[in-house]
Design a protein around this motif. Structure first.
Motif, PDB file in Angstrom:
ATOM      1  N   PHE A  58       0.788  -1.108   0.013  1.00  0.00           N
ATOM      2  CA  PHE A  58      -0.021   0.133  -0.140  1.00  0.00           C
ATOM      3  C   PHE A  58       0.925   1.261  -0.148  1.00  0.00           C
ATOM      4  O   PHE A  58       1.985   1.237   0.503  1.00  0.00           O
TER       5      PHE A  58
ATOM      6  N   PRO B  57      -4.293  -0.540  12.142  1.00  0.00           N
ATOM      7  CA  PRO B  57      -4.062  -1.304  13.644  1.00  0.00           C
ATOM      8  C   PRO B  57      -2.863  -1.296  14.233  1.00  0.00           C
ATOM      9  O   PRO B  57      -2.678  -1.768  15.364  1.00  0.00           O
TER      10      PRO B  57
ATOM     11  N   ALA C 192       1.285   1.860  11.527  1.00  0.00           N
ATOM     12  CA  ALA C 192       2.468   1.863  10.539  1.00  0.00           C
ATOM     13  C   ALA C 192       2.397   3.237   9.822  1.00  0.00           C
ATOM     14  O   ALA C 192       3.199   3.461   8.787  1.00  0.00           O
ATOM     15  N   ILE C 193       1.366   4.074   9.878  1.00  0.00           N
ATOM     16  CA  ILE C 193       1.164   5.421   9.242  1.00  0.00           C
ATOM     17  C   ILE C 193       1.583   6.594   9.909  1.00  0.00           C
ATOM     18  O   ILE C 193       1.325   6.586  11.326  1.00  0.00           O
TER      19      ILE C 193
ATOM     20  N   CYS D  32       3.880  -2.283   8.171  1.00  0.00           N
ATOM     21  CA  CYS D  32       2.613  -2.664   7.618  1.00  0.00           C
ATOM     22  C   CYS D  32       2.552  -4.200   7.255  1.00  0.00           C
ATOM     23  O   CYS D  32       3.089  -4.983   6.902  1.00  0.00           O
ATOM     24  N   ILE D  33       1.082  -4.566   7.752  1.00  0.00           N
ATOM     25  CA  ILE D  33       0.923  -5.773   7.689  1.00  0.00           C
ATOM     26  C   ILE D  33      -0.355  -6.160   6.583  1.00  0.00           C
ATOM     27  O   ILE D  33      -1.165  -7.113   6.461  1.00  0.00           O
ATOM     28  N   LYS D  34      -0.508  -4.947   5.824  1.00  0.00           N
ATOM     29  CA  LYS D  34      -1.608  -5.126   4.603  1.00  0.00           C
ATOM     30  C   LYS D  34      -2.791  -5.760   4.881  1.00  0.00           C
ATOM     31  O   LYS D  34      -3.259  -6.634   4.089  1.00  0.00           O
ATOM     32  N   CYS D  35      -3.339  -4.800   5.902  1.00  0.00           N
ATOM     33  CA  CYS D  35      -4.956  -5.295   6.273  1.00  0.00           C
ATOM     34  C   CYS D  35      -5.613  -4.653   5.205  1.00  0.00           C
ATOM     35  O   CYS D  35      -6.893  -4.820   5.347  1.00  0.00           O
ATOM     36  N   GLY D  36      -5.286  -3.361   4.772  1.00  0.00           N
ATOM     37  CA  GLY D  36      -6.152  -2.613   3.587  1.00  0.00           C
ATOM     38  C   GLY D  36      -7.033  -1.577   4.494  1.00  0.00           C
ATOM     39  O   GLY D  36      -7.750  -0.927   3.749  1.00  0.00           O
ATOM     40  N   ALA D  37      -6.915  -1.598   5.706  1.00  0.00           N
ATOM     41  CA  ALA D  37      -7.709  -0.524   6.393  1.00  0.00           C
ATOM     42  C   ALA D  37      -7.553   0.941   6.090  1.00  0.00           C
ATOM     43  O   ALA D  37      -8.647   1.392   5.870  1.00  0.00           O
ATOM     44  N   CYS D  38      -6.128   1.241   5.478  1.00  0.00           N
ATOM     45  CA  CYS D  38      -5.983   2.642   5.261  1.00  0.00           C
ATOM     46  C   CYS D  38      -6.628   3.069   3.767  1.00  0.00           C
ATOM     47  O   CYS D  38      -7.328   3.983   3.586  1.00  0.00           O
TER      48      CYS D  38
HETATM   49  S1  SF4 Z   1      -2.513  -1.717   5.006  1.00  0.00           S
HETATM   50 FE1  SF4 Z   1      -3.024  -1.797   7.036  1.00  0.00          FE
HETATM   51  S2  SF4 Z   1      -1.199  -2.108   8.282  1.00  0.00           S
HETATM   52 FE2  SF4 Z   1      -0.887  -1.180   6.216  1.00  0.00          FE
HETATM   53  S3  SF4 Z   1      -0.472   1.004   6.557  1.00  0.00           S
HETATM   54 FE3  SF4 Z   1      -2.624   0.444   5.815  1.00  0.00          FE
HETATM   55  S4  SF4 Z   1      -3.713   0.287   7.800  1.00  0.00           S
HETATM   56 FE4  SF4 Z   1      -1.742   0.290   8.217  1.00  0.00          FE
END
Ligand code: SF4
Ligand SMILES: Cc1cc2nc3c(=O)[nH]c(=O)nc-3n(C[C@H](O)[C@H](O)[C@H](O)COP(=O)(O)O)c2cc1C
Ligand code: SF4
Ligand code: SF4
Ligand code: FES
Length: 617
Positions: free
Chosen positions: A542, A560, A563-564, A579-585
């Motif tokens: 991301f 979560p 990482a930002i 970043c754990i690549k959860c996609g929340a951002c």
């Molecule tokens: S993908 Fe998830 S862990 Fe990575 S920056 Fe976005 S919110 Fe944070």
């Protein structure tokens, strides 16, 4: 019977109950009593209406007005406006996704308009706990006809002529199955209703049992007479408490009415059924495993032949059919084979119930004539794909089915066409996928499911599915190697050909069908280390576009793992190491800004040093 000026049919299927249907029903009853309308308006709890995603649902009869997503707070307004002042409440009606105007009448809603109901004919219109309501809609007429006017041979000839095929997966002709069992000399003979329904996402059989249990019982009595059985078993997984409860009530009332048990309708014919609760493993649905389970053994399949028709429960001739197959029988006997055979295609007659789920606007239970084009199900009944995304594929036939791509949307839905296309009818699960679905990931999901559900009795299934899942997981993780595709194909055919039961014989279908239609996607994962749908975590990252970011802090708050980094009105940045690549951002960043992007094949931008971070205003 007392007459009421209006009936409020409250859907009390599992879906609606889980979102508060019983609270809505209680509130309706209270409000109606409070307003002194109890003598005029009747509140009835029905079985699943089909449009589960819109629950809790209430249908007002005779106006045929369809209310959806009701809450307890909506009830005073609904009673005041619709039932007292005669002004239906637009706000509580269904509005199609691409429209702003609600569609008041159930019959005009696209989801219902294209359906053809035989199996679900009583859905949402009768109280499944009242046998009188089933009888009022021609219930038990077919049974009376079969017991008093037809010979066993005539019953079987009628079912054979109708062209009915098993709805549990394999599509074996039902009349032929009954005939094989009838011709066996041994006695006693048994009947089984297969209500195991182990496919993920499928809820057709559960809904039929919840909404119209007498249809299944009636079908079973008719078959019992045809093959001369005196005892039947209904196998239902224990996770279906409402279905078990309603069936139990139905069995008891049928016995009280002389429609089940000894000397049914004074005809001298005896037949009774009992419910057997299954522990809920996918393989228990396979007929020989299910029989073992009823006998009290571990649910493991055995070699066929002999088939259950020859040697089934306790070694006796046994007819086993699926819930939907049984529910078709009364209508065929009552209305005649020719009527049923007039629906559908040359080789697939009647209708089929599908559970339509996934990336589709109208999810729910649909019954359609065989031969309907896939496109009609996805776009007309299903209302297309949400959020402006594109259709990519539909997985038909559950975990052992296959994925049908966009190019084949014109495909007629019948047993043969689906098999030719690399899928299968299965029990009727339909999972719609949009462009954001990775086909490698999907194949891996289904293969892991069947691998975990394998009973382990035979090596090709036990070891082969495990090896296939390992290769797929490697490809999804970006560790795929040249030759993996060929290895997968070879293994798939070995598992298919060498497995003892249908689970192993069909487990490779999702892999083979995705390889057939989406081979490039596999290649991209292996050769370019990219995931074109941007799903596989090891192959994506991301990144925040500094030109677009307005520094609103939304992504930062959603992350979560912190990482930002960023401050109000300053460009935010992602620390790729954290970043754990959860996609929340990605989800949090407002669509109209769209500053977060998902990348594949390239790493996200490195952290922008504090000094060079732009101020956004
Ligand atoms: S993908 Fe998830 S862990 Fe990575 S920056 Fe976005 S919110 Fe944070
Ligand atoms: C792994 C596996 C799971 C099955 N699960 C079910 C099930 O849940 N319900 C069902 O009716 N048939 C299921 N079947 C199919 C049954 O073995 C059998 O063919 C079916 O009950 C026969 O009824 P029908 O002729 O009415 O379809 C399954 C088969 C396999 C191989
Ligand atoms: S194919 Fe799989 S599920 Fe079927 S008997 Fe063999 S190991 Fe068990
Ligand atoms: S949500 Fe979007 S606009 Fe807001 S700070 Fe994050 S990246 Fe920037
Ligand atoms: S449970 Fe209410 S519509 Fe299915």
């Amino acid at each position: 019977m007392k007459h009421h000026r209006a009936h409020l049919l409250v859907c009390a299927g599992t879906g609606c109950v889980s979102c508060g249907a019983f609270d809505v029903k209680t509130a309706l009853k209270k409000e109606i009593e409070r307003r002194g309308l109890a003598d005029e308006i009747l509140v009835v709890a029905t079985g699943c209406n089909g449009f589960c995603e819109k629950g809790p649902i209430v249908l007002v009869r005779p106006d045929d007005i369809f209310y959806q997503r009701l809450s307890v707070d909506d009830i005073p307004l609904l009673v005041e406006e619709h039932l007292i002042k005669g002004r239906p409440v637009a706000r509580l009606m269904y509005t199609p996704p691409a429209d702003t105007k609600p569609v008041p009448k159930m019959a005009d809603i696209e989801f219902f308009r294209h359906q053809r109901l035989i199996v679900l004919r009583n859905r949402g219109r009768i109280d499944p706990e009242k046998i009188e309501e089933y009888i009022a809609y021609d219930g038990y007429q077919a049974m009376a006809k079969a017991l008093t006017e037809m010979t066993p041979e005539e019953i079987i000839a009628e079912i054979s002529a109708s062209g009915l095929r098993g709805r549990g997966g394999a599509g074996f002709p039902t009349g032929k199955k009954w005939d094989l069992c009838r011709k066996e000399k041994a006695s006693p003979k048994y009947l089984i209703c297969n209500g195991d329904e182990g496919d993920p996402g499928a809820f057709m059989d559960r809904s039929v049992l919840e909404a119209d249990p007498h249809a299944v019982l009636e079908g079973m009595v008719i078959a019992a007479r045809a093959i001369s059985a005196a005892r039947g078993f209904i196998y239902i997984r224990n996770e279906y408490p409402l279905a078990i409860q309603r069936l139990d009530i139905a069995i008891r009332s049928a016995r009280e009415f002389g429609l089940l048990g000894e000397n049914i309708l004074g005809s001298g014919f005896d037949f009774d059924v009992e419910i057997v609760r299954g522990a809920g493993a996918f393989v228990s649905g396979e007929e020989t495993a299910l029989i073992a389970s009823i006998e009290g053994q571990r649910a493991a399949p055995r070699q066929r032949p002999p088939y259950p028709a020859q040697s089934g429960l306790w070694g006796q001739p046994t007819t086993i059919n699926n819930v939907e197959t049984w529910a078709n029988v009364p209508s065929i006997i009552r209305r005649g084979a020719a009527w049923f055979a007039g629906l559908g295609t040359e080789t697939s007659k009647g209708t089929k119930v599908f559970s339509l789920v996934g990336k589709i606007n109208n999810t729910g239970l649909v019954e359609v004539p065989m031969g309907i084009r896939l496109d009609e199900i996805v776009n007309n009944i299903g209302g297309g794909i949400p959020n402006g995304r594109k259709f990519k594929a539909v997985q038909i036939g559950g975990p052992s089915g296959g994925c049908i791509p966009t190019e084949l949307l014109d495909l007629p839905v019948d047993y043969e066409s689906l098999t030719r296309a690399g899928a299968m009818m299965g029990s009727g699960g339909m999972i719609v996928m949009d462009e954001d679905t990775c086909m490698v990931d999907i194949a891996l999901y289904f293969l892991r499911f069947t691998q975990e559900e394998s009973c382990g009795k035979c090596a090709p299934c036990r070891i082969g599915t495990r090896r296939m899942a390992e290769i797929l997981a490697g490809i999804a993780a970006g560790e795929g190697r040249p030759g993996d595709i060929e290895k997968l194909e070879e293994l798939a055919w070995t598992v298919k050909r060498g497995s003892l039961c249908g689970l192993g014989q069909t487990a490779p279908n999702p892999v083979l069908s995705t390889l057939r239609y989406f081979r490039d996607e596999y290649r991209a994962h292996i050769e370019d280390k990219t995931c074109p749908a941007r799903v596989c975590k090891n192959l994506i990252s991301f990144a925040i576009d500094p030109e677009k970011c307005v520094g609103c802090l939304l992504c930062l708050k959603a992350c979560p793992v912190n990482a930002i980094a960023g401050e109000r009105k300053k460009v935010h940045v992602i620390d790729q190491a954290l970043c754990i690549k959860c996609g929340a951002c990605f989800t949090a960043c407002p669509v109209k800004i769209g500053a977060v992007s998902k990348l594949t094949g390239e790493k996200g931008r490195a952290l922008v040093p504090e000094a060079t971070r732009a101020t956004t205003s």
